[in-house]
Scaffold this motif. Structure first.
Motif, PDB file in Angstrom:
ATOM      1  N   LEU A 131       0.827  -1.197   0.000  1.00  0.00           N
ATOM      2  CA  LEU A 131       0.000   0.000   0.000  1.00  0.00           C
ATOM      3  C   LEU A 131       0.869   1.258   0.000  1.00  0.00           C
ATOM      4  N   VAL A 132       1.917   1.232   0.803  1.00  0.00           N
ATOM      5  CA  VAL A 132       2.825   2.374   0.845  1.00  0.00           C
ATOM      6  C   VAL A 132       3.463   2.575  -0.525  1.00  0.00           C
ATOM      7  N   GLU A 133       3.903   1.474  -1.117  1.00  0.00           N
ATOM      8  CA  GLU A 133       4.540   1.539  -2.437  1.00  0.00           C
ATOM      9  C   GLU A 133       3.554   2.069  -3.489  1.00  0.00           C
ATOM     10  N   ALA A 134       2.313   1.592  -3.420  1.00  0.00           N
ATOM     11  CA  ALA A 134       1.314   2.043  -4.395  1.00  0.00           C
ATOM     12  C   ALA A 134       1.085   3.545  -4.262  1.00  0.00           C
ATOM     13  N   ASN A 135       0.987   4.008  -3.020  1.00  0.00           N
ATOM     14  CA  ASN A 135       0.805   5.445  -2.808  1.00  0.00           C
ATOM     15  C   ASN A 135       2.001   6.238  -3.313  1.00  0.00           C
ATOM     16  N   ARG A 136       3.187   5.678  -3.110  1.00  0.00           N
ATOM     17  CA  ARG A 136       4.394   6.357  -3.569  1.00  0.00           C
ATOM     18  C   ARG A 136       4.355   6.497  -5.093  1.00  0.00           C
ATOM     19  N   LEU A 137       3.964   5.408  -5.763  1.00  0.00           N
ATOM     20  CA  LEU A 137       3.915   5.450  -7.229  1.00  0.00           C
ATOM     21  C   LEU A 137       2.864   6.435  -7.719  1.00  0.00           C
ATOM     22  N   VAL A 141       3.669   9.676 -10.220  1.00  0.00           N
ATOM     23  CA  VAL A 141       3.118  10.021 -11.537  1.00  0.00           C
ATOM     24  C   VAL A 141       2.178  11.221 -11.452  1.00  0.00           C
ATOM     25  N   GLY A 142       1.997  11.767 -10.251  1.00  0.00           N
ATOM     26  CA  GLY A 142       1.164  12.964 -10.130  1.00  0.00           C
ATOM     27  C   GLY A 142      -0.294  12.676  -9.871  1.00  0.00           C
ATOM     28  N   LEU A 143      -0.581  11.561  -9.202  1.00  0.00           N
ATOM     29  CA  LEU A 143      -1.965  11.237  -8.892  1.00  0.00           C
ATOM     30  C   LEU A 143      -2.198  11.192  -7.384  1.00  0.00           C
ATOM     31  N   ALA A 144      -1.427  11.974  -6.653  1.00  0.00           N
ATOM     32  CA  ALA A 144      -1.657  12.028  -5.209  1.00  0.00           C
ATOM     33  C   ALA A 144      -3.111  12.432  -4.976  1.00  0.00           C
ATOM     34  N   ASN A 145      -3.743  11.921  -3.940  1.00  0.00           N
ATOM     35  CA  ASN A 145      -5.142  12.220  -3.599  1.00  0.00           C
ATOM     36  C   ASN A 145      -6.156  11.547  -4.504  1.00  0.00           C
ATOM     37  N   LYS A 146      -5.706  10.921  -5.565  1.00  0.00           N
ATOM     38  CA  LYS A 146      -6.695  10.342  -6.478  1.00  0.00           C
ATOM     39  C   LYS A 146      -6.755   8.833  -6.371  1.00  0.00           C
ATOM     40  N   GLY A 147      -6.065   8.287  -5.375  1.00  0.00           N
ATOM     41  CA  GLY A 147      -6.003   6.831  -5.239  1.00  0.00           C
ATOM     42  C   GLY A 147      -7.343   6.160  -5.049  1.00  0.00           C
ATOM     43  N   ASN A 148      -8.285   6.843  -4.405  1.00  0.00           N
ATOM     44  CA  ASN A 148      -9.572   6.207  -4.130  1.00  0.00           C
ATOM     45  C   ASN A 148     -10.578   6.415  -5.247  1.00  0.00           C
ATOM     46  N   GLN A 149     -10.171   7.106  -6.308  1.00  0.00           N
ATOM     47  CA  GLN A 149     -11.123   7.299  -7.402  1.00  0.00           C
ATOM     48  C   GLN A 149     -11.170   6.067  -8.290  1.00  0.00           C
ATOM     49  N   ILE A 150     -12.366   5.811  -8.829  1.00  0.00           N
ATOM     50  CA  ILE A 150     -12.522   4.703  -9.758  1.00  0.00           C
ATOM     51  C   ILE A 150     -11.797   5.082 -11.053  1.00  0.00           C
ATOM     52  N   ALA A 151     -11.042   4.123 -11.590  1.00  0.00           N
ATOM     53  CA  ALA A 151     -10.163   4.449 -12.718  1.00  0.00           C
ATOM     54  C   ALA A 151     -10.914   5.095 -13.878  1.00  0.00           C
ATOM     55  N   ALA A 165       1.832   4.244 -13.934  1.00  0.00           N
ATOM     56  CA  ALA A 165       2.086   3.861 -12.540  1.00  0.00           C
ATOM     57  C   ALA A 165       1.896   2.360 -12.361  1.00  0.00           C
ATOM     58  N   ARG A 166       0.859   1.832 -12.994  1.00  0.00           N
ATOM     59  CA  ARG A 166       0.603   0.397 -12.882  1.00  0.00           C
ATOM     60  C   ARG A 166       1.755  -0.404 -13.485  1.00  0.00           C
ATOM     61  N   ALA A 167       2.240   0.075 -14.635  1.00  0.00           N
ATOM     62  CA  ALA A 167       3.355  -0.623 -15.267  1.00  0.00           C
ATOM     63  C   ALA A 167       4.609  -0.537 -14.394  1.00  0.00           C
ATOM     64  N   LEU A 168       4.847   0.652 -13.798  1.00  0.00           N
ATOM     65  CA  LEU A 168       6.039   0.820 -12.968  1.00  0.00           C
ATOM     66  C   LEU A 168       5.976  -0.047 -11.716  1.00  0.00           C
ATOM     67  N   ALA A 169       4.748  -0.341 -11.263  1.00  0.00           N
ATOM     68  CA  ALA A 169       4.596  -1.126 -10.038  1.00  0.00           C
ATOM     69  C   ALA A 169       5.242  -2.502 -10.171  1.00  0.00           C
ATOM     70  N   SER A 170       5.376  -2.984 -11.391  1.00  0.00           N
ATOM     71  CA  SER A 170       5.994  -4.296 -11.568  1.00  0.00           C
ATOM     72  C   SER A 170       7.515  -4.195 -11.602  1.00  0.00           C
ATOM     73  N   LYS A 171       8.042  -3.000 -11.357  1.00  0.00           N
ATOM     74  CA  LYS A 171       9.486  -2.740 -11.335  1.00  0.00           C
ATOM     75  C   LYS A 171      10.178  -3.253 -12.604  1.00  0.00           C
ATOM     76  N   PRO A 172       9.786  -2.720 -13.740  1.00  0.00           N
ATOM     77  CA  PRO A 172      10.339  -3.235 -14.999  1.00  0.00           C
ATOM     78  C   PRO A 172      11.744  -2.709 -15.266  1.00  0.00           C
ATOM     79  N   LYS A 173      12.480  -3.464 -16.072  1.00  0.00           N
ATOM     80  CA  LYS A 173      13.755  -2.962 -16.583  1.00  0.00           C
ATOM     81  C   LYS A 173      13.516  -2.267 -17.908  1.00  0.00           C
ATOM     82  N   LEU A 174      12.540  -2.775 -18.630  1.00  0.00           N
ATOM     83  CA  LEU A 174      12.206  -2.198 -19.936  1.00  0.00           C
ATOM     84  C   LEU A 174      10.726  -1.831 -19.927  1.00  0.00           C
ATOM     85  N   LEU A 175      10.435  -0.591 -20.313  1.00  0.00           N
ATOM     86  CA  LEU A 175       9.047  -0.138 -20.315  1.00  0.00           C
ATOM     87  C   LEU A 175       8.637   0.150 -21.752  1.00  0.00           C
ATOM     88  N   LEU A 176       7.581  -0.490 -22.198  1.00  0.00           N
ATOM     89  CA  LEU A 176       7.081  -0.240 -23.540  1.00  0.00           C
ATOM     90  C   LEU A 176       5.898   0.717 -23.450  1.00  0.00           C
TER      91      LEU A 176
END
Lengths: 271, 556
Positions: A131-137, A141-151, A165-176
């Motif tokens: 949860l902490v990591e998700a909030n950090r991400l 990406v500039g979505l502070a305060n918007k975590g509880n909004q429906i996507a 942010a979702r893609a970064l959560a998987s800690k990728p080496k390569l991002l497409l």
């Protein structure tokens, strides 16, 4: 900087009689920003789909840090360190932004069905960290305060951010990134461009980018590969690409190559 | 101006046709036998008037831009046309003998519809008059402020419900002295007494109306509580609810109530299981009854002395759950690659396969074919026998508690999120690293285990099981209670089970019309509240904000 992180050799994907990707050879250097451009229908997204296990190439070999990707499922490929976003945003639309990012962390969490059902102390700790990591991400990406909004209720630009942010959560080496600035206004595009560069500089993530906006492409790419009708017709630095006769022909049509300069290519809109 | 009348006439005609339809299928006459308010208004008449009233309400709403006068005109016209259509129908029945085709067109029906007047013409005029007045009332209802209207509606529904539930209440509280007296005072003969109806109406109206004023402050107060306070509030209300559920059946000491609550409980167990498969993971399973049957038959085979069973219920229960889980996996494997509509068809086939296998001659030596399994012993704990429905209710209650606990935790976990990701977008879920095969199989397996528990208890409750108990309509009922309650919502399952399984018990004598009402309720529900009675809420979490390294604070 000179290590090759991803190399696609002779990749071909056919749909019936149509060869969407035709013997494409692309090498992505570690820590670079590499763009793939080309007119609509050139096979860029199909190529991405081959890399991420959505399609299995008919011919060819794809190596990522020495692992062959051909024949792997998409859930196996993300574990190796390749994450992606989608051309037409594909969030988990009815879940909250926070849940989207938490799902992004799936491969790094360990709770199995028993842990999920009974919530062991270790599960609880893991959830707390996630949860902490998700909030950090989200903040990143500039979505502070918007975590509880429906996507699906987020604005278009925010949805794009959330997808990253979702893609970064998987800690990728390569991002497409598949057309990440589509639909953004010039100001947002500029912000996004800076953001991509930050990703690479601060997080050391290699970026492979499909993009139509030439300002973005020419501004941040180190290498550009150009696809047309499934074939790679050119590759090089932004400068080389702007002056390449094949590229100009592909974008503006035959006969244009002789008398247009780089300005037109640079200004070519999303065709 | 002429155009304005087209819509009310159309709506009125529609209500007239609905009224005629209800009369033709015999619903009005059957319902007429039960009074809401004794000797004042019957349930049949209420249904007809409600039809006309709703039509007028809609007609008035359609004219809301044209001023109050037009709205009243529209309501009256709609009522007039609706009543007129019904009157015309009655008049026709006196000219042509319809009994050959519509067996329900009886003299009693005509008598009731003409308000028991001797002269037909007078009766028809009364009918049209009453409809028109009802139309005006419908318009007035549209014009009342929504706060008052809601209170009126609630009060009306309470009177209706209590009027209909006379029998049930009398039986339920027969053993509770003071309540029995209270109930006796509210009713007379075949329905509520006039005084009883009026007092119920006034009390519920006042309470609802008052609540509408304090509702939002109260909710705001609750929302403003600290997390700890909210936790305390939640746990106290949960404990109270549990205490109520625990003591009510014992206090009432009523076999009928125990029976109804047990049935509802079994469906809650199944609903919670299917909720995981359909609600969480989005895998539409129409053969869910199969796991219920597997749980029941496993217990039957293992415990019934007739079938050579030697185990007791508690030994057989874990085996029943395990076999249900095993079959969950077996069903899961072939349907992994199948999505949406196709999945529904395949699982439906699976449900039928199990029922037909159970019925077959091939398995008769073990499962008893159409004769089923008899003599399943009751569960025992330390010599205490769970014999009657009230005792079994407690087993079910404990089962529900455990299953609700698991379901809540699963929903908000890594696995639960994976299920929801699969439900939202299977391809992307896989690309996020979710193993589709395992995630789907585990959904089927856990769903199956809950149904297995339900089936096992069902077997010991009835002592006898037949293939007839495991027909397709059980699957449909469980799915319907999910949809009615709210897909994916755990409290929704409980509400849904009460509506789909509990409510029909109150209207046993109107069994013939069960599916008509049921279908109509689903249609209305999908129109007005497609998300269900108690929809799934997204969990709001506390968001942590990481600020940039804070500047040294000067003030403290």
């Amino acid at each position: 900087m000179t290590n090759t992180i991803l190399s696609a050799n002779n990749v071909t994907k056919r749909f019936g009689g149509l060869t969407a990707v035709n013997s494409v050879h692309i090498e992505v250097k570690e820590n670079s920003i590499h763009s793939v451009i080309g007119p609509n229908g050139a096979g860029k997204t199909t190529f991405f789909n081959c890399l991420t296990g959505f399609y299995k190439p008919d011919v060819g070999e794809i190596l990522f840090n020495g692992h062959s990707l051909v024949g792997l499922r998409s859930d196996q490929i993300i574990v190796l360190g390749i994450a992606r976003t989608y051309q037409n945003i594909r969030l988990f639309a009815n879940l909250t932004a926070l849940d989207n990012v938490l799902i992004g962390q799936h491969i790094h969490l360990k709770a199995g069905w028993l842990g999920s059902a009974l919530r062991f102390p270790s599960t609880l700790r893991e959830e707390k960290t996630a949860l902490v990591e998700a909030n950090r991400l989200l903040n990143f990406v500039g979505l502070a305060n918007k975590g509880n909004q429906i996507a699906k209720n987020l604005s278009y630009g925010d949805q794009r951010r959330l997808e990253i942010a979702r893609a970064l959560a998987s800690k990728p080496k390569l991002l497409l990134l598949d057309e990440p600035t589509a639909g953004m206004n010039p100001h947002e595009t500029e912000e996004a461009t800076l953001f991509f560069r930050n990703l690479r500089d601060e997080l050391n993530i290699t970026i492979l980018l499909i993009e139509h906006d030439m300002r973005v492409v020419m501004g941040i790419s180190e290498i550009i590969s150009v696809l047309d009708y499934g074939l790679k017709i050119a590759e090089g630095t932004p400068k080389e690409i702007q002056n390449n006769a094949h590229v100009i022909e592909a974008y503006l049509g035959r006969g244009s190559a002789g008398n247009v300069g780089k300005d037109q290519v640079a200004a070519a809109p999303a065709i | 101006m002429k155009n304005n009348l087209v819509q009310p006439i159309r709506i009125g005609l529609m209500s007239g046709f609905i009224a005629i339809f209800l009369a033709l299928i015999g619903m009005v006459e059957t319902f007429d036998k039960r009074d809401v308010i004794s000797e004042v208004i019957s349930l049949g008449a209420t249904v007809l008037l409600l039809t006309i009233l709703s039509a007028a309400y809609l007609a008035a709403r359609g004219q809301s831009k044209n001023g109050v006068r037009w709205m009243f005109t529209a309501g009256a016209v709609s009522g007039l046309v609706g009543g007129g259509a019904l009157a015309l129908f009655i008049f026709t029945t006196t000219l042509i003998d319809m009994r050959g085709v519509f067996i329900n067109v009886k003299a009693t029906l005509i008598k009731m519809l003409t308000l028991e007047q001797e002269v037909l013409a007078l009766g028809l005029m009364y009918l049209i008059g009453v409809s028109t007045i009802t139309g005006l009332v419908g318009t007035a209802l549209y014009l009342t402020p929504s706060r008052v209207r809601q209170a009126l509606l609630v009060a009306f529904l309470c009177v209706l419900a209590l009027g209909v539930m006379q029998e049930l209440l009398r039986v339920t509280f027969a053993n509770v002295g003071f309540l029995a007296d209270l109930i006796r005072s509210l009713y007379e003969k075949n329905g509520l007494s006039r005084v009883g109806a009026a007092s119920i109406f006034i009390v519920t109206f006042t309470l609802t109306f008052a609540w509408s004023f304090i509702q939002s402050p109260v909710q705001a107060r609750i929302a403003a509580l600290s997390p700890r306070g909210q936790f305390l509030l939640k746990s106290t209300s949960f404990l109270l609810l549990f205490a109520a559920l625990f003591f009510i059946p014992k206090a009432l000491d009523n076999v009928y109530i125990g029976e109804v609550m047990s049935n509802v409980g079994l469906f809650i167990l199944m609903g919670l299981g299917l909720n995981i498969v359909v609600g969480f993971a989005g895998l539409l399973d129409l053969g869910y009854v199969a796991f219920f049957a597997i749980g029941a038959y496993t217990v039957g085979v293992l415990t019934s002395p007739e079938r050579g069973g030697t185990l007791n219920f508690w030994q057989a229960l874990p085996i029943a759950i395990s076999i249900a889980v095993l079959f969950g996996f077996i069903l899961g494997i072939p349907v992994l690659k199948i999505r949406g509509d196709y999945l529904a068809i395949v699982t439906m086939g699976f449900g039928e396969i199990i029922r037909i296998l159970v019925l077959s001659d091939f398995l008769r030596p073990w499962l008893g074919g159409a004769g089923g399994i008899v003599g399943i012993p009751k569960a025992e704990v330390l010599g205490f026998k769970f014999a009657g429905p009230i005792e079994i209710y407690y087993i079910i209650l404990i089962g529900i508690l455990i299953v609700v606990f698991l379901a809540i935790r699963l929903k908000d976990s890594r696995l639960g999120r994976a299920w929801m990701a699969v439900r939202e977008d299977e391809d992307v879920a896989q690309a996020m690293g979710i193993n589709l095969v395992w995630t789907k199989l585990i959904a089927f397996a856990i769903g199956a285990s809950f149904a297995g528990i339900s089936g096992a208890i069902f077997a010991t409750k009835l002592s006898t099981i037949y293939p007839q108990s495991f027909k397709f309509d059980v699957s449909i009922n469980v799915l319907a209670l999910l949809i009615l309650g709210g897909m994916g919502s755990i409290p929704g399952v409980i509400i849904g089970a009460l509506m789909v399984v509990g409510l029909p018990e109150l209207f046993r004598e109107f069994d013939d019309f069960l599916f008509l009402v049921y279908g109509a309720a689903l249609v209305v529900m999908m129109q007005l509240r497609p998300e269900g009675l108690w929809p799934e809420t997204t969990r709001l979490r506390e968001l942590h904000h990481e600020h940039a390294p804070a500047e040294p604070t000067t003030a403290d």
